[in-house]
Design an enzyme around this catalytic site. Structure first.
Site, mmCIF file in Angstrom:
data_model
loop_
_atom_site.group_PDB
_atom_site.id
_atom_site.type_symbol
_atom_site.label_atom_id
_atom_site.label_comp_id
_atom_site.label_asym_id
_atom_site.label_seq_id
_atom_site.Cartn_x
_atom_site.Cartn_y
_atom_site.Cartn_z
ATOM 1 N N TYR A 83 0.806 -1.137 -0.085
ATOM 2 C CA TYR A 83 0.091 0.153 -0.100
ATOM 3 C C TYR A 83 0.984 1.228 0.094
ATOM 4 O O TYR A 83 2.056 1.267 0.754
ATOM 5 C CB TYR A 83 -1.000 0.037 1.290
ATOM 6 C CG TYR A 83 -1.788 1.186 1.625
ATOM 7 C CD1 TYR A 83 -2.884 1.574 0.442
ATOM 8 C CD2 TYR A 83 -1.362 2.037 2.492
ATOM 9 C CE1 TYR A 83 -3.727 2.736 0.904
ATOM 10 C CE2 TYR A 83 -2.210 3.269 2.832
ATOM 11 C CZ TYR A 83 -3.379 3.599 1.924
ATOM 12 O OH TYR A 83 -4.164 4.545 2.028
ATOM 13 N N ASP B 110 -0.252 -7.826 6.342
ATOM 14 C CA ASP B 110 -1.182 -6.970 6.192
ATOM 15 C C ASP B 110 -2.556 -7.683 5.306
ATOM 16 O O ASP B 110 -2.407 -8.009 4.367
ATOM 17 C CB ASP B 110 -0.818 -5.806 5.300
ATOM 18 C CG ASP B 110 -2.139 -4.628 5.236
ATOM 19 O OD1 ASP B 110 -3.091 -4.841 5.237
ATOM 20 O OD2 ASP B 110 -1.579 -3.339 5.031
#
Ligand SMILES: *Cc1c(COP(=O)(O)O)cnc(C)c1O
Length: 378
Positions: free
Chosen positions: A98, A170
């Protein structure tokens, strides 16, 4: 307890004092002490709040961990986890994480003296050769954003065990409904709960889960010391969102699968990235380590001009950052979520100018396909 039941009955159920079936919102900052340091388990809401705690127990249950933590955002969660490390430590980070994760690593944590190497974690050899004497952890996503590359969590976990590293995953894209990294040997799971867990584009939140009490104590110390906690109102909203996680994830996936197959056949689409397609390089692995493929698809329409035409002509797909909501969202990673990654680096990674990412919502899939079809043919 099966997963769909755990979503409803996991964590803390309702309120034992009144029988309320929904956890109350404890909008409170401090708690009365009977005598000095003698209290009912709560002394100050940064340290602990019953509504936040209900959410923290729920996410720990859903991720098969021993302790959960709720933060004011996914980035606050990641920041807290990265605060486990010290000056001189080295961390291996996935190379298409991200954009915000890339930014905190490059522009914040690096200034604190922590060293990083970015590697494609789906390539075990690359990860192995990046390990040095001061490596302390691996931080990765699977599938990744926006190219949906799949990493073998168990293989990375063995590598971590051999080298005494923490494996941090994540799990935002698949959520505990489809994937439980701790079951495959990860040490820490982080979430941007802003996405699927909340699910309704109405709350920004982050979560962390660990499966070791000692590590849990360290995270709790950092959560309280740094203070980026989630407020009671937002904790409650998140608990409410999670109640329909199963229904939503199933529908997101079913819609995404239909759309991915349709995109593959479309003459203006150069390439489609979706782990649910048998042509996807990570398909077999994804099918083995997760129970579902999620609702995110990326595809390449060839040029920035073609992207702009598509974005200007969609009706139901909303042009917005973020993902995982009931409404379908569309974005172009090179100019939005991944704009903070330098252009030449993006090119290397395959985040091309023609790349579009969709987060497939819960609308009728025929409407969604009609919408994309119109906009692509415009
Ligand atoms: C959005 C996102 C984050 C950051 O979370 P925020 O809630 O926006 O702070 C981290 N990781 C992934 C994979 C994300 O999609």
């Amino acid at each position: 307890m099966k997963l769909d039941t755990k979503i409803i009955h996991g964590g803390v159920f309702g309120d034992p004092h009144t029988g309320a079936v929904s956890v109350p919102i404890y909008q409170v900052s401090t708690y009365k002490q009977v005598r000095v340091n003698e209290h009912k388990g709560y002394e100050y809401s940064r340290t602990g709040n019953p509504t936040r705690e209900a959410l923290e127990k729920l996410i720990a249950d859903l991720e098969n961990g021993v302790r959960g933590f709720a933060f004011a955002s996914g980035m606050a969660a990641i920041h807290t986890v990265l605060s486990l490390f010290h000056q001189g430590d080295h961390i291996i980070v996935g190379d298409d994480v991200y954009g915000g994760t890339f930014r905190i690593v490059e522009q914040v944590m690096r200034n604190h003296g922590i060293q990083y190497t970015f590697v494609d974690t789906s390539d075990l050899a690359q990860v192995e050769s990046a390990i040095t004497f001061n490596t302390k952890a691996i931080l990765m996503e699977t599938p990744t954003n926006p190219l949906l590359k799949v990493t073998d969590i168990r293989a990375l976990s063995s590598l971590c065990q051999q080298n005494d590293l923490l494996l941090i995953v994540d799990n935002t894209f698949l959520t505990p409904y489809w994937q439980n990294p701790l079951d495959h040997g990860a040490d820490i799971v982080v979430h941007s709960a802003t996405k699927y867990l909340g699910g309704h584009s109405d709350v920004v939140a982050g979560l962390v889960v660990v499966n070791d009490q000692q590590l849990g104590e360290r995270i709790h110390f950092l959560q309280n010391a740094i203070g980026g906690v989630l407020g009671p109102q937002d904790s409650w909203l998140l608990i409410r969102g999670i109640k329909t996680l199963g229904l939503r994830m199933k529908q997101h996936e079913s819609n995404a699968m239909t759309i991915a197959h349709w995109l593959v056949e479309h003459p203006k689409v150069k390439k489609t990235y979706y782990p649910g397609l048998s042509s996807h390089p990570g398909h077999q692995l994804a099918a083995r380590q997760a129970r579902g493929f999620g609702g995110i698809i990326s595809f390449d329409v060839g040029s920035r001009q073609a992207v702009d035409r598509l974005l200007e002509n969609v009706r139901y797909f909303i042009l917005a950052e973020s993902l995982g909501a009931v409404e379908s969202l569309i974005s172009t990673p090179p100019r939005m979520t991944h704009a903070s990654i330098p252009a030449e680096r993006r090119e290397e990674l395959g985040i091309t100018d023609g790349l579009v990412r969709i987060s497939v919502g819960l609308e009728d899939v025929e409407d969604l396909i009609g919408d994309l079809s119109n906009a692509l043919d415009f």
